[in-house]
Design a protein around this motif. Structure first.
Motif, PDB file in Angstrom:
ATOM      1  N   ILE A  33       0.862  -1.182   0.000  1.00  0.00           N
ATOM      2  CA  ILE A  33       0.000   0.000   0.000  1.00  0.00           C
ATOM      3  C   ILE A  33       0.899   1.232   0.000  1.00  0.00           C
ATOM      4  O   ILE A  33       1.611   1.499   0.973  1.00  0.00           O
ATOM      5  CB  ILE A  33      -0.923   0.016   1.231  1.00  0.00           C
ATOM      6  N   ALA A  34       0.892   1.975  -1.097  1.00  0.00           N
ATOM      7  CA  ALA A  34       1.774   3.133  -1.265  1.00  0.00           C
ATOM      8  C   ALA A  34       0.950   4.413  -1.242  1.00  0.00           C
ATOM      9  O   ALA A  34      -0.084   4.503  -1.902  1.00  0.00           O
ATOM     10  CB  ALA A  34       2.522   3.029  -2.598  1.00  0.00           C
TER      11      ALA A  34
ATOM     12  N   ARG B 187       3.098  -2.297   4.451  1.00  0.00           N
ATOM     13  CA  ARG B 187       3.149  -0.844   4.575  1.00  0.00           C
ATOM     14  C   ARG B 187       4.513  -0.442   5.102  1.00  0.00           C
ATOM     15  O   ARG B 187       5.101  -1.163   5.924  1.00  0.00           O
ATOM     16  CB  ARG B 187       2.067  -0.339   5.531  1.00  0.00           C
ATOM     17  N   TYR B 188       5.012   0.705   4.659  1.00  0.00           N
ATOM     18  CA  TYR B 188       6.361   1.085   5.094  1.00  0.00           C
ATOM     19  C   TYR B 188       6.419   1.311   6.596  1.00  0.00           C
ATOM     20  O   TYR B 188       7.444   1.052   7.235  1.00  0.00           O
ATOM     21  CB  TYR B 188       6.834   2.326   4.334  1.00  0.00           C
ATOM     22  N   GLU B 189       5.292   1.767   7.220  1.00  0.00           N
ATOM     23  CA  GLU B 189       5.316   2.034   8.655  1.00  0.00           C
ATOM     24  C   GLU B 189       5.551   0.771   9.472  1.00  0.00           C
ATOM     25  O   GLU B 189       6.183   0.806  10.534  1.00  0.00           O
ATOM     26  CB  GLU B 189       3.998   2.660   9.147  1.00  0.00           C
TER      27      GLU B 189
ATOM     28  N   VAL C 274      15.700   1.920   0.209  1.00  0.00           N
ATOM     29  CA  VAL C 274      15.516   0.814   1.156  1.00  0.00           C
ATOM     30  C   VAL C 274      14.090   0.278   1.068  1.00  0.00           C
ATOM     31  O   VAL C 274      13.857  -0.935   1.019  1.00  0.00           O
ATOM     32  CB  VAL C 274      15.834   1.269   2.595  1.00  0.00           C
ATOM     33  N   ILE C 275      13.111   1.194   1.019  1.00  0.00           N
ATOM     34  CA  ILE C 275      11.706   0.785   0.898  1.00  0.00           C
ATOM     35  C   ILE C 275      11.482   0.055  -0.422  1.00  0.00           C
ATOM     36  O   ILE C 275      10.808  -0.975  -0.474  1.00  0.00           O
ATOM     37  CB  ILE C 275      10.781   2.014   1.009  1.00  0.00           C
TER      38      ILE C 275
ATOM     39  N   ILE D 122       9.697  12.940  -8.260  1.00  0.00           N
ATOM     40  CA  ILE D 122       8.991  14.068  -7.651  1.00  0.00           C
ATOM     41  C   ILE D 122       8.377  13.694  -6.305  1.00  0.00           C
ATOM     42  O   ILE D 122       8.041  14.568  -5.514  1.00  0.00           O
ATOM     43  CB  ILE D 122       7.901  14.612  -8.589  1.00  0.00           C
ATOM     44  N   SER D 123       8.213  12.407  -6.031  1.00  0.00           N
ATOM     45  CA  SER D 123       7.752  11.967  -4.712  1.00  0.00           C
ATOM     46  C   SER D 123       8.060  10.491  -4.522  1.00  0.00           C
ATOM     47  O   SER D 123       8.240   9.745  -5.495  1.00  0.00           O
ATOM     48  CB  SER D 123       6.253  12.224  -4.528  1.00  0.00           C
ATOM     49  N   GLY D 124       8.119  10.073  -3.243  1.00  0.00           N
ATOM     50  CA  GLY D 124       8.385   8.671  -2.949  1.00  0.00           C
ATOM     51  C   GLY D 124       7.319   7.752  -3.499  1.00  0.00           C
ATOM     52  O   GLY D 124       7.621   6.684  -4.055  1.00  0.00           O
TER      53      GLY D 124
END
Length: 284
Positions: free
Chosen positions: A12-13, A48-50, A64-65, A92-94
């Protein structure tokens, strides 16, 4: 009882302003597991990255992600609300970088943009997001709130699962789907003395985003702090049938004392069965 299953990883990005939407998607994927995992021999693993990214020295955080989550994902669901997110050394964004990485690797990628009103604190960031949307290559989806988003993500997942060995039996599309949103129209007018006046027109629009009708449909409006809002609306909603892809507009007056958010409490019937939905709507 145990059963053999293929694990499908879904990443989920999204930028940081979509926490509630990310939570809603993860809950929807968990519900899919509860209803379909054993019959399809498939288990969805939300990432999820969190919660899934492991701190690691070396390259920048986005790389890394990418390595830990995007590269191992089978499906990527990307969600944008009011901003594009922070830039990386390569994009322009992750989130945009994650979408590009997944697409170029041949993964299934589903991208959704919010149609909800933009809060004031994001007004200086939304232009960049709109620019990306106009330049987006492919077909993206839109959503009005988390409930609408969940319905569309579930449909996308059901479409994807047969390619991983799942059974092709999509959820019925016959369920009525009333979605409530705030509509704010602005116009400039001149009075009898030639003075320019800005005019604002407000309404809550409820659209049935389904082919199925909602009979005995009724909506009641409340403020989220329990203040009386009955005098805001020009006409009181009535009980009626909301046909497929039909909509109703409930006009109201905004004042300095108006609530910041309204709760639309909707009830209806489908094939004699009672249905309900509550949606919180931001008015700013």
């Amino acid at each position: 009882m145990t059963f053999a299953a293929t694990v499908v990883q879904v990443f989920i990005a999204s930028p940081s302003d979509t926490t509630s939407s990310r939570d809603a998607i993860e809950r929807a994927l968990s519900r899919w597991n509860a209803s379909r995992a054993e019959s399809d021999n498939l288990v969805i693993l939300p990432r999820r990255y969190e919660t899934s990214a492991v701190p690691q020295m070396g390259n920048d955080g986005q790389q890394v992600i990418n390595k830990q989550l995007v590269d191992s994902a089978d499906i990527v669901i990307a969600v944008f609300a009011n901003k594009l997110g922070s830039a990386t050394p390569r994009s322009i964004s992750g989130t945009v970088e994650e979408i590009k990485e997944a697409y170029e690797a041949g993964k299934k990628v589903h991208v959704y943009f919010s149609e909800a009103p933009v809060p004031r604190e994001f007004m200086d960031q939304v232009a960049e997001l709109e620019k990306y949307k106009t330049e987006f290559q492919g077909l993206y989806g839109t959503y009005t709130d988390d409930s609408d988003l969940v319905d569309k993500v579930r449909h996308a997942i059901d479409t994807d699962m047969p390619s991983f060995g799942g059974v092709s039996h999509q959820e019925p599309i016959s369920a009525a789907n009333p979605i409530a949103r705030h509509q704010h129209d602005r116009s400039t007018e001149s009075d009898s003395k030639g003075r320019i006046r800005n005019r604002h027109r407000h309404a809550i629009v409820i659209e049935n985003k389904s082919v199925s009708e909602a009979t005995d449909f009724l909506v009641k409006f409340e403020s989220d702090d329990e203040n009386d809002v009955s005098n805001m609306f020009y006409e009181e909603p009535i009980r009626e049938t909301l046909y497929g892809h039909d909509q109703r507009s409930y006009k109201f007056e905004m004042t300095m004392a108006s609530a910041n958010r309204l709760v639309a409490s909707m009830t209806w019937k489908e094939n004699g069965e009672e249905k309900s939905r509550r949606t919180t709507i931001s008015l700013f």
